[in-house]
Scaffold this motif. Structure first.
Motif, PDB file in Angstrom:
ATOM      1  N   LEU A 499     -16.960  -6.658   1.373  1.00  0.00           N
ATOM      2  CA  LEU A 499     -17.477  -7.079   2.670  1.00  0.00           C
ATOM      3  C   LEU A 499     -16.692  -6.323   3.747  1.00  0.00           C
ATOM      4  N   PRO A 500     -16.913  -5.001   3.879  1.00  0.00           N
ATOM      5  CA  PRO A 500     -16.159  -4.218   4.861  1.00  0.00           C
ATOM      6  C   PRO A 500     -16.513  -4.617   6.291  1.00  0.00           C
ATOM      7  N   GLN A 501     -15.493  -4.983   7.061  1.00  0.00           N
ATOM      8  CA  GLN A 501     -15.680  -5.394   8.452  1.00  0.00           C
ATOM      9  C   GLN A 501     -15.455  -4.177   9.344  1.00  0.00           C
ATOM     10  N   GLU A 502     -16.479  -3.327   9.452  1.00  0.00           N
ATOM     11  CA  GLU A 502     -16.299  -2.033  10.114  1.00  0.00           C
ATOM     12  C   GLU A 502     -15.979  -2.145  11.598  1.00  0.00           C
ATOM     13  N   ARG A 503     -16.428  -3.185  12.237  1.00  0.00           N
ATOM     14  CA  ARG A 503     -16.215  -3.287  13.677  1.00  0.00           C
ATOM     15  C   ARG A 503     -14.732  -3.473  14.016  1.00  0.00           C
ATOM     16  N   VAL A 504     -14.008  -4.137  13.136  1.00  0.00           N
ATOM     17  CA  VAL A 504     -12.586  -4.372  13.403  1.00  0.00           C
ATOM     18  C   VAL A 504     -11.681  -3.555  12.493  1.00  0.00           C
ATOM     19  N   HIS A 505     -12.223  -3.080  11.374  1.00  0.00           N
ATOM     20  CA  HIS A 505     -11.440  -2.302  10.411  1.00  0.00           C
ATOM     21  C   HIS A 505     -12.145  -0.958  10.184  1.00  0.00           C
ATOM     22  N   PRO A 506     -11.785   0.061  10.960  1.00  0.00           N
ATOM     23  CA  PRO A 506     -12.548   1.318  10.939  1.00  0.00           C
ATOM     24  C   PRO A 506     -12.508   2.067   9.616  1.00  0.00           C
ATOM     25  N   HIS A 507     -11.534   1.750   8.738  1.00  0.00           N
ATOM     26  CA  HIS A 507     -11.446   2.473   7.472  1.00  0.00           C
ATOM     27  C   HIS A 507     -11.950   1.635   6.288  1.00  0.00           C
ATOM     28  N   ALA A 508     -12.496   0.457   6.567  1.00  0.00           N
ATOM     29  CA  ALA A 508     -12.847  -0.466   5.494  1.00  0.00           C
ATOM     30  C   ALA A 508     -13.933   0.088   4.578  1.00  0.00           C
ATOM     31  N   LEU A 509     -14.972   0.678   5.171  1.00  0.00           N
ATOM     32  CA  LEU A 509     -16.054   1.202   4.342  1.00  0.00           C
ATOM     33  C   LEU A 509     -15.575   2.394   3.517  1.00  0.00           C
ATOM     34  N   ASP A 510     -14.760   3.248   4.107  1.00  0.00           N
ATOM     35  CA  ASP A 510     -14.219   4.387   3.362  1.00  0.00           C
ATOM     36  C   ASP A 510     -13.405   3.905   2.166  1.00  0.00           C
ATOM     37  N   ALA A 511     -12.577   2.889   2.392  1.00  0.00           N
ATOM     38  CA  ALA A 511     -11.756   2.359   1.304  1.00  0.00           C
ATOM     39  C   ALA A 511     -12.618   1.737   0.215  1.00  0.00           C
ATOM     40  N   ALA A 512     -13.673   1.040   0.612  1.00  0.00           N
ATOM     41  CA  ALA A 512     -14.576   0.434  -0.375  1.00  0.00           C
ATOM     42  C   ALA A 512     -15.241   1.514  -1.225  1.00  0.00           C
ATOM     43  N   ARG A 513     -15.699   2.584  -0.577  1.00  0.00           N
ATOM     44  CA  ARG A 513     -16.300   3.690  -1.325  1.00  0.00           C
ATOM     45  C   ARG A 513     -15.282   4.333  -2.254  1.00  0.00           C
ATOM     46  N   ALA A 514     -14.044   4.464  -1.783  1.00  0.00           N
ATOM     47  CA  ALA A 514     -12.995   5.063  -2.613  1.00  0.00           C
ATOM     48  C   ALA A 514     -12.746   4.209  -3.862  1.00  0.00           C
TER      49      ALA A 514
END
Length: 616
Positions: A499-514
């Motif tokens: 559940l990447p919170q992109e609005r507050v955590h700018p690297h969350a989606l990248d980390a999830a993909r990694a």
């Protein structure tokens, strides 16, 4: 948003990769503008100044150079000239989706692809049942296409429960629908073909394909050759708007490449240390080159098409004179009823039946959480035919009176399809209402899919929706370790979902993909632990170092990062969270029920030991 995504190396294919809120807001505004100009056209054509409508769009405009001159009416300038940009954007979208987007995942794409094909064929068959012969039969192409702008706008207006995956399904379907409509125009609605101009067009196509090899000046080369191709196709008897599609399909598309992104970062760093015009130009060039020209053109031209080209087209083509004679003729006309039945009935039956068949035979799979009932509402809305339908009216029908009858059918079908879709969604929402939204895990644990620790058949289940950049998720790892140690691996299975919170955590989606790329090499939890340990350092240069440290093949890791499989895997979890209205991390589900209250080890243990908990 796009600049930040580019900096981090994020794969963001056109429709599906943009900021969802911004993209949907823009689409809804574009649909509203298109509707407004449609209403203006109808009102203008039926006002006391109705004659001025026809006179204005019949005004001749031209260009003269010495003895050479070319003339066309304003309406033809819109339909043959401006609409080339619309088909250009469609072509870019098609190329992007088949290369790096949803249509690269064959199992996921199979259902909307087959449904779209059926949604092209069945409406044409229904139309021909009303108009089996004669000149009217040639207008079967009017009913084959769905208007994407109105479709997404209608979906937003109706607001069905849990629309996320349905919207993705319909947009994928719309891409294939556009391909079919373009092929129909090319094959069936191009007349008086001339060989020499078409041979010149073939040479120009080869030249356009070679432009990517130029070391510089690609933009001007594409522009000049595209204009020449438009003229050659027009002189060759093939509808000139297809030049837009041909050029778009020849333009390269790729996800941002790590090397180019890092080179751009280095140039920007140099500019920051020593601001000057040379570094500024180099930074601009390196940033531009790190993104494919396909994506740059979609971003650059897309808004002009949505907010200028399509509304202008609607203003020029939707002005049906709805006097008593026209309406009476339309009511009696098999042409009008064929258009209405083809769009409203044919689209619904074709899309829904094909979806059910493909799913039942196992040839394709629906995204998790997407049901046949939900597809039924989307299939009903797909009967909204407008842009390409009105476009083909002019190509397929010569008689102005018959054109008006067909336009009445298109407008009536669009209104009926909107009403049909609204009723279908309301009925299906009533038949299968969500129970305690967010309180029950909507997708059961699947050991073959989920990231799981412990015995897959353990009697107790703890599911966490988390974010690798969330400090609370990092702190929760200690509590989870205590809970797992307390119950032991045979009694408890622990599952992680994204559940990447992109609005507050700018690297969350990248980390999830990694983490998903590492999972393809059996290192999901090892990678997760490393990123939690250093969650303040999740730039790509750090992520690649972590991947190497946990023992993955970095070259394969880099390739998998940009694969649709990885992106879809993260999006599936995030869309589950959206369906359950989860807005924060970490969120825990204990034996299938949402855990409320503290998530320290003692609280989670008590919740897991509580009686009468449903199994997850």
């Amino acid at each position: 948003m796009e600049a930040d995504d580019t900096r981090r190396g994020k794969a963001a294919p056109s429709r599906f990769g943009r900021d969802p809120t911004a993209a949907r807001g823009g689409e809804n505004t574009a649909a509203a503008l298109l509707l407004a100009f449609t209403v203006v056209a109808v009102v203008w054509a039926n006002s006391p100044w109705a004659d001025s409508y026809s006179e204005f769009w019949s005004t001749e405009v031209g260009l003269r150079i010495g003895d050479l001159h070319a003339e066309m009416s304003l309406k033809h300038l819109v339909n043959d000239g401006l609409m080339t940009f619309f088909f250009f954007i469609v072509g870019l979208e098609v190329k992007s989706q088949f290369t790096i987007g949803e249509l690269t995942d064959r199992a996921r794409a199979a259902v909307p692809v087959v449904a779209a094909i059926a949604g092209l064929i069945v409406p044409a068959v229904v139309f021909l049942a009303f108009n089996p012969s004669g000149d009217d039969a040639r207008a079967w192409g009017v009913v084959i296409s769905t208007d994407t702008a109105f479709l997404v706008g209608a979906l937003a207006i109706i607001g069905p429960q849990c629309p996320a995956r349905l919207r993705t399904f319909l947009l994928t379907l719309a891409v294939v629908d556009d391909v079919g409509a373009l092929l129909a125009i090319a094959v069936f609605y191009s007349d008086h073909v001339r060989l020499v101009p078409l041979l010149i067009a073939a040479v120009l196509v080869a030249a356009i394909a070679a432009v990517r090899l130029l070391p510089a000046g690609q933009g001007p080369a594409y522009a000049l050759l595209s204009v020449a191709l438009w003229v050659a196709l027009s002189m060759g008897g093939v509808h000139s708007t297809l030049a837009g599609v041909v050029v778009a399909l020849l333009i390269p598309v790729f996800t941002p490449q790590r090397q180019r992104v890092e080179e751009a970062v280095e140039v920007i760093r140099a500019f920051r240390q020593s601001p000057n015009s040379e570094y500024a130009r180099a930074a601009t060039r390196s940033l531009r080159d790190s993104i494919s020209i396909n994506e740059r053109l979609q971003t650059g031209f897309g808004s002009y098409v949505s907010f200028f080209v399509l509304p202008t087209f609607a203003l020029a083509n939707a002005g049906v004179h709805l006097d008593g004679e026209t309406v009476a003729a339309a009511i009696r006309s098999p042409l009008t009823w064929g258009v209405v039945a083809g769009l409203v009935v044919g689209k619904f039956v074709g899309i829904l039946a094909a979806t059910a068949l493909v799913r039942a035979t196992g040839l394709g799979v629906l995204a998790p959480g997407l049901t046949l009932r939900r597809v039924a509402g989307g299939a009903a809305l797909s009967g909204i035919g407008f842009t390409i339908s009105l476009f083909i009216v002019d190509l397929a029908i010569d008689d102005p009176a018959k054109q008006d009858e067909a336009r009445v059918g298109v407008l009536a079908a669009s209104v009926l399809a909107l009403a049909f879709g609204w009723v279908t969604f309301r009925v299906t929402d009533w038949l299968s209402p969500p129970v305690s939204v967010g309180m029950t895990l909507i997708r059961e644990v699947d050991p073959d899919r989920d990231h799981l620790r412990g015995n897959p058949n353990a009697p107790l289940t703890l599911v966490e929706y988390g974010d690798f950049e969330c400090p609370f998720c990092s702190r929760a790892t200690g509590a989870i370790d205590e809970v797992r140690e307390y119950f032991g691996p045979d009694r408890l299975r622990y599952v992680w979902r994204h559940l990447p919170q992109e609005r507050v955590h700018p690297h969350a989606l990248d980390a999830a993909r990694a983490s998903e790329a590492a999972a393809l090499q059996g290192r999901f939890f090892e990678m997760s632990v490393r990123m939690f340990e250093f969650q303040d350092y999740l730039e790509w240069e750090h992520i690649y170092r972590y991947a190497d440290g946990v023992g993955v093949d970095v070259a394969r890791f880099d390739e998998d990062l940009h694969s649709p499989r990885v992106l879809h895997r993260v999006q599936d979890d995030a869309q589950d969270a959206e369906l359950m209205d989860l807005g924060s991390t970490p969120t825990f589900f204990v034996n299938g029920r949402r855990h409320e209250g503290p998530w320290d080890a003692a609280s989670l243990i008590r919740a897991l030991e509580a009686p009468n908990q449903p199994d997850g």
